[in-house]
Design an enzyme around this catalytic site. Structure first.
Site, short mmCIF file in Angstrom:
data_model
loop_
_atom_site.label_atom_id
_atom_site.label_comp_id
_atom_site.label_asym_id
_atom_site.label_seq_id
_atom_site.Cartn_x
_atom_site.Cartn_y
_atom_site.Cartn_z
N SER A 83 -63.89 15.39 -45.89
CA SER A 83 -64.64 16.27 -44.98
C SER A 83 -63.77 17.00 -43.96
O SER A 83 -64.24 17.94 -43.33
CB SER A 83 -65.67 15.45 -44.22
OG SER A 83 -66.80 15.26 -45.00
N LYS A 86 -63.56 20.63 -44.14
CA LYS A 86 -64.69 21.49 -43.73
C LYS A 86 -64.33 22.31 -42.50
O LYS A 86 -64.71 23.48 -42.38
CB LYS A 86 -65.92 20.63 -43.43
CG LYS A 86 -66.49 19.92 -44.65
CD LYS A 86 -67.50 18.83 -44.29
CE LYS A 86 -68.07 18.21 -45.57
NZ LYS A 86 -68.83 16.99 -45.35
N TYR A 209 -65.79 23.10 -53.89
CA TYR A 209 -65.86 22.16 -52.75
C TYR A 209 -65.28 20.79 -53.13
O TYR A 209 -64.56 20.16 -52.35
CB TYR A 209 -67.33 22.03 -52.31
CG TYR A 209 -67.61 20.86 -51.40
CD1 TYR A 209 -67.36 20.93 -50.03
CD2 TYR A 209 -68.13 19.66 -51.92
CE1 TYR A 209 -67.62 19.84 -49.20
CE2 TYR A 209 -68.39 18.58 -51.09
CZ TYR A 209 -68.13 18.67 -49.75
OH TYR A 209 -68.38 17.58 -48.93
N TYR A 261 -70.07 13.84 -37.17
CA TYR A 261 -71.41 13.58 -37.70
C TYR A 261 -72.39 13.19 -36.61
O TYR A 261 -72.34 13.73 -35.52
CB TYR A 261 -71.35 12.52 -38.83
CG TYR A 261 -70.37 12.96 -39.87
CD1 TYR A 261 -70.64 14.07 -40.65
CD2 TYR A 261 -69.15 12.34 -40.00
CE1 TYR A 261 -69.73 14.53 -41.56
CE2 TYR A 261 -68.24 12.80 -40.92
CZ TYR A 261 -68.53 13.90 -41.70
OH TYR A 261 -67.64 14.35 -42.58
N VAL A 279 -64.27 10.66 -45.09
CA VAL A 279 -64.57 9.32 -45.60
C VAL A 279 -63.39 8.57 -46.18
O VAL A 279 -63.51 7.38 -46.46
CB VAL A 279 -65.69 9.33 -46.68
CG1 VAL A 279 -67.06 9.42 -46.06
CG2 VAL A 279 -65.47 10.38 -47.72
O1 DON Z 1 -68.96 15.44 -50.31
C1 DON Z 1 -68.65 14.29 -50.00
O2 DON Z 1 -69.47 13.39 -49.89
C2 DON Z 1 -67.19 13.99 -49.76
N1 DON Z 1 -66.37 14.84 -50.59
C3 DON Z 1 -66.83 14.25 -48.33
C4 DON Z 1 -67.65 13.46 -47.34
C5 DON Z 1 -66.97 13.09 -46.10
O3 DON Z 1 -65.77 13.04 -45.96
C6 DON Z 1 -67.86 12.68 -45.03
N2 DON Z 1 -67.13 11.93 -44.06
N3 DON Z 1 -67.25 11.28 -43.22
#
Ligand code: DON
Length: 339
Positions: A83, A86, A209, A261, A279
Site C-alpha cells: 500500500s 498508493k 495495481y 487507514y 501490509v
Molecule cells: O491490495 C491489497 O490488499 C494489497 N496489495 C495492499 C494492501 C495494503 O498494503 C494495506 N496495508 N496496510
C-alpha cells in the site's frame, strides 16, 4: 491507540532542520534498541507470500533533504511495497492531471473503514473517496495513461523507481500469490466501474495495481522515496525532480489524513507526520522540509500497520522534531512577554 511510552524522551519541536548528524545516528539506533524486542502483532497472511516474512526483521533508515543518510538494522531486506505505493502513485497522478481532477475522480477524505472495504464504496455512490485505500488506489492506477497494460505498467514502475532513485523490480512470487487471492480487489474495482467511475477495464486496472504492490523495496528505499516528497518533489540523492512542489504537498496532506487507514487520526494525534504503511510491514513517515524515515518490521496491528514501526516512528517524531504540530513559544524579550 498504540500507547508508546515516551515519558523519558525530551520533545524536540519542528525547527526546519534535523539535529546534528551524530545525534540523528544515535537517536535512530536508540529507536531500534527500544522496540526490537516488541513482539506484538501478527504477520499478514491474506496474501500467502507475505506470511513467509521473518517476524524478527526490523530496519530503520532516515534520509534528510540534504542527502544525509542513517540506517540501523535490516535496512537491506527487500519486501513488497504494497500500500505504500498508493501515496507515490497519487503524487504521480496529481502531477499529471492536477489536484482538482484527483479530488473529483477519487477524493481526499478518510473513509474511516478498513483498506479493503466494499461498504465504503457503496456508501459513497461508487466514489472511492480515499486514495490510500484499495478502491481509491485502484482508481488512481486506472488513471495511468497507455494503450495497454504493459505501457501503463512501464509508467508506474518508472515513476516509483524515480522516487526511490533506482530501478525497482517486481517480485514474481508476491505478484502470483496476490493474483491468486485478490478476488476482493477485483470485486471492488468492478463495483467502482459499475457506478461509471472508472474509465478503463477494471480487470486491467487491478492487474497494474497488483504489479505495483509487488515491487520490491527496502527501508532505505522508503526513506529516499519519502525524502523526495519532503524535498518538494526533488529526490535528494539523485537530484531528479520527480513531481512538483504542489503534487508533493497535496500528497503529504492526503497521507496525513488517510495514510494509516482507520488509525490515521490517532497517528496524527500521537506522531504528527504524513505517513503511509503497507501490509508487508513498511512505514514511511515524513517531516516536510526535513527528511523521511523508512521503517520495516512485519508484525502488524489490526489495521495493517507495523507495530514496531509505529513505536519507532513515534520515538523518532518526538526526539528528532518530526511532529508537524509540535511548537514552543518564540523567544521574546522579557519586557514584551510582560504585556
Ligand atoms: O491490495 C491489497 O490488499 C494489497 N496489495 C495492499 C494492501 C495494503 O498494503 C494495506 N496495508 N496496510
Amino acid at each position: 491507540m498504540i500507547q508508546t511510552d515516551l515519558s523519558d524522551v525530551p520533545q524536540r519541536v519542528s525547527t526546519g532542520d534535523l539535529p546534528s548528524l551524530s545525534r540523528v545516528g544515535r537517536l535512530i539506533t536508540d529507536a531500534h534498541e527500544r522496540y526490537a524486542s516488541n513482539d506484538d502483532g501478527i504477520v499478514a497472511d491474506y496474501i500467502p507470500a507475505l506470511a513467509e516474512a521473518d517476524p524478527s526483521w526490523f530496519g530503520i533508515s532516515l534520509v534528510g533533504v540534504n542527502g544525509s543518510r542513517h540506517a540501523v538494522g535490516d535496512v537491506d531486506v527487500a519486501f513488497s511495497i504494497q500500500s505504500i505505493s498508493k501515496a507515490f502513485m497519487f503524487a504521480l497522478m496529481c502531477e499529471r492531471y492536477g489536484r482538482e481532477e484527483l479530488v473529483a475522480r477519487i477524493g481526499v477524505n478518510n473513509t474511516g473503514l478498513p483498506f479493503d472495504s466494499v461498504m465504503a464504496v457503496e456508501l459513497n455512490d461508487g466514489r472511492p473517496l480515499n486514495p490510500m485505500v484499495n478502491a481509491g488506489a485502484i482508481g488512481t492506477t486506472a488513471l495511468v495513461p497507455g494503450e495497454n497494460i504493459d505501457e501503463r505498467w512501464t509508467i508506474v514502475r518508472e515513476g516509483l523507481s524515480a522516487f526511490a532513485g533506482r530501478p525497482l523490480e517486481m517480485s514474481e512470487e508476491v505478484y502470483e500469490s496476490e493474483t491468486r487471492t485478490n478476488d476482493r480487489n477485483r470485486a471492488i474495482a468492478r463495483l467502482v466501474y459499475s457506478y461509471g467511475r472508472m474509465a478503463v477495464d477494471p480487470a486491467e486496472a487491478v492487474e497494474v495495481y497488483t504489479r505495483q504492490c509487488s515491487l520490491m523495496v527496502t527501508a532505505d528505499d522508503l526513506a529516499v522515496m519519502g525524502a523526495t516528497l519532503a524535498d518538494g518533489g526533488v529526490n535528494p540523492i539523485t537530484g531528479q525532480r520527480v513531481v512538483s512542489n504542489e503534487a508533493s504537498s497535496d500528497t503529504l496532506a492526503v497521507m496525513a489524513s488517510c495514510g494509516m487507514y482507520e488509525r490515521s487520526g490517532e497517528w496524527l494525534f500521537e506522531i504528527g507526520t504524513p505517513a503511509k504503511s503497507g501490509v508487508s510491514g513498511g512505514i514511511v513517515s515524513i517531516a516536510p522540509g526535513k527528511g523521511a524515515t523508512g521503517l520495516f518490521s512485519p508484525r502488524l496491528d489490526f489495521a495493517g500497520n507495523s507495530v514496531r514501526g509505529q513505536h519507532a516512528a513515534a520515538y523518532i517524531s518526538c526526539a528528532l522534531g518530526f511532529n508537524m504540530f509540535a511548537s514552543s513559544p518564540h523567544a521574546r524579550e522579557k519586557s514584551s512577554l510582560a504585556h
